[in-house]
Motif scaffolding. Structure first.
Motif, PDB file in Angstrom:
ATOM      1  N   LEU A 170     -13.689   1.162   1.736  1.00 23.70           N
ATOM      2  CA  LEU A 170     -12.313   0.933   2.180  1.00 23.70           C
ATOM      3  C   LEU A 170     -11.306   1.573   1.226  1.00 23.70           C
ATOM      4  O   LEU A 170     -10.308   2.165   1.656  1.00 23.70           O
ATOM      5  CB  LEU A 170     -12.053  -0.570   2.298  1.00 23.70           C
ATOM      6  CG  LEU A 170     -12.786  -1.283   3.443  1.00 23.70           C
ATOM      7  CD1 LEU A 170     -12.734  -2.801   3.260  1.00 23.70           C
ATOM      8  CD2 LEU A 170     -12.178  -0.890   4.788  1.00 23.70           C
ATOM      9  N   GLN A 173     -10.979   5.162   1.779  1.00 18.17           N
ATOM     10  CA  GLN A 173     -10.231   5.458   3.002  1.00 18.17           C
ATOM     11  C   GLN A 173      -8.771   5.000   2.906  1.00 18.17           C
ATOM     12  O   GLN A 173      -8.062   4.989   3.913  1.00 18.17           O
ATOM     13  CB  GLN A 173     -10.906   4.772   4.197  1.00 18.17           C
ATOM     14  CG  GLN A 173     -12.295   5.314   4.506  1.00 18.17           C
ATOM     15  CD  GLN A 173     -12.979   4.527   5.625  1.00 18.17           C
ATOM     16  OE1 GLN A 173     -13.479   3.416   5.411  1.00 18.17           O
ATOM     17  NE2 GLN A 173     -12.990   5.095   6.811  1.00 18.17           N
ATOM     18  N   ASP A 174      -8.346   4.627   1.696  1.00 16.22           N
ATOM     19  CA  ASP A 174      -6.971   4.159   1.448  1.00 16.22           C
ATOM     20  C   ASP A 174      -6.619   2.898   2.229  1.00 16.22           C
ATOM     21  O   ASP A 174      -5.445   2.648   2.522  1.00 16.22           O
ATOM     22  CB  ASP A 174      -5.955   5.269   1.771  1.00 16.22           C
ATOM     23  CG  ASP A 174      -6.062   6.431   0.794  1.00 16.22           C
ATOM     24  OD1 ASP A 174      -6.317   6.172  -0.403  1.00 16.22           O
ATOM     25  OD2 ASP A 174      -5.901   7.581   1.226  1.00 16.22           O
ATOM     26  N   LYS A 175      -7.613   2.097   2.549  1.00 17.36           N
ATOM     27  CA  LYS A 175      -7.368   0.813   3.218  1.00 17.36           C
ATOM     28  C   LYS A 175      -7.338  -0.270   2.140  1.00 17.36           C
ATOM     29  O   LYS A 175      -8.242  -1.107   2.021  1.00 17.36           O
ATOM     30  CB  LYS A 175      -8.460   0.547   4.253  1.00 17.36           C
ATOM     31  CG  LYS A 175      -8.495   1.597   5.372  1.00 17.36           C
ATOM     32  CD  LYS A 175      -9.622   1.330   6.354  1.00 17.36           C
ATOM     33  CE  LYS A 175      -9.655   2.387   7.459  1.00 17.36           C
ATOM     34  NZ  LYS A 175     -10.758   2.148   8.439  1.00 17.36           N
ATOM     35  N   ASN A 177      -5.394  -2.954   1.333  1.00 13.79           N
ATOM     36  CA  ASN A 177      -5.329  -4.393   1.615  1.00 13.79           C
ATOM     37  C   ASN A 177      -6.681  -4.936   2.055  1.00 13.79           C
ATOM     38  O   ASN A 177      -7.102  -6.017   1.628  1.00 13.79           O
ATOM     39  CB  ASN A 177      -4.267  -4.677   2.684  1.00 13.79           C
ATOM     40  CG  ASN A 177      -2.850  -4.487   2.162  1.00 13.79           C
ATOM     41  OD1 ASN A 177      -2.599  -4.640   0.963  1.00 13.79           O
ATOM     42  ND2 ASN A 177      -1.927  -4.144   3.048  1.00 13.79           N
ATOM     43  N   ASP A 178      -7.342  -4.193   2.931  1.00 11.22           N
ATOM     44  CA  ASP A 178      -8.670  -4.617   3.391  1.00 11.22           C
ATOM     45  C   ASP A 178      -9.662  -4.615   2.231  1.00 11.22           C
ATOM     46  O   ASP A 178     -10.531  -5.503   2.130  1.00 11.22           O
ATOM     47  CB  ASP A 178      -9.171  -3.697   4.497  1.00 11.22           C
ATOM     48  CG  ASP A 178      -8.380  -3.854   5.791  1.00 11.22           C
ATOM     49  OD1 ASP A 178      -7.760  -4.921   5.970  1.00 11.22           O
ATOM     50  OD2 ASP A 178      -8.389  -2.920   6.611  1.00 11.22           O
TER      51      ASP A 178
END
Length: 210
Positions: A170, A173-175, A177-178
């Motif tokens: 994650l 993938q620059d996600k 918060n997740d």
């Protein structure tokens, strides 16, 4: 004489009974002896296999200590071919995967790890192989492949590691918060003495935020 006559009748009855049932009893006895002999031979065979596989695994370890990747791969392949059902085959494949990875041969590393996932009897080794495959997929930026290796059930002791690896994907993938949620969940799943707990905390702190 009455006693002798009675005794003779008993002998004749026994003879008649044996004539009728003797073959059956004999075959049952033979079957029992064969089963015992087979069990003994199987155990002897298993012990012999384990000793041979152990000696071959020593060769894998020696080659690995010398950073001889070619010898590691050849020795591991020999164990897998000759003793695929033993724990040594899975351990040799794991060692060969590590050696191939360190040598920059990701293709060979993945082949070895996939063999462990598909063939190893140890659920722990299968879990470790899946985690390492996800790490290689992360290095290759093949995120879908990475998630594929992390999907499905993991042993309880590896649930935190599964979430940790998912968080790594994650982040890539620059996600963010997740990823933060996944790292926190990983810490919740990991025991206080888990070897990877401190690293997960460092990664979580690096993300910042609440």
């Amino acid at each position: 004489m009455a006693y002798d006559h009675e005794e003779q009748e008993q002998v004749e009855l026994l003879k008649a009974w044996w004539k009728k049932n003797g073959n059956l009893i004999t075959w049952i006895a033979i079957a029992g002896l064969l089963a015992f002999a087979g069990w003994t031979a199987y155990n002897t065979y298993q012990q012999k296999q384990a000793l041979e596989a152990s000696a071959m695994y020593d060769e894998v370890q020696r080659a690995a200590s010398l950073k001889d990747n070619g010898k590691v791969q050849a020795s591991a392949a020999a164990i897998v071919e000759k003793f695929p059902a033993t724990s040594y085959a899975a351990m040799a494949s794991m060692a060969a995967a590590k050696s191939a990875f360190e040598a920059g041969d990701l293709k060979a590393a993945k082949v070895q790890l996939n063999w462990v996932v598909e063939k190893a009897k140890s659920v722990e080794l299968r879990a470790i192989a899946r985690l390492r495959l996800s790490s290689i997929a992360l290095d290759e930026k093949n995120f879908d492949e990475g998630y594929k290796h992390l999907n499905g059930e993991f042993p309880k002791d590896f649930e935190g590691d599964d979430l940790d690896h998912k968080a790594d994907l994650l982040v890539a993938q620059d996600k963010i918060n997740d990823a933060r949620v996944a790292y926190k969940s990983a810490l919740d799943k990991m025991a206080e003495k888990h070897a990877g707990r401190q690293l997960v905390q460092i990664k979580l702190d690096a993300l910042g935020g609440p």
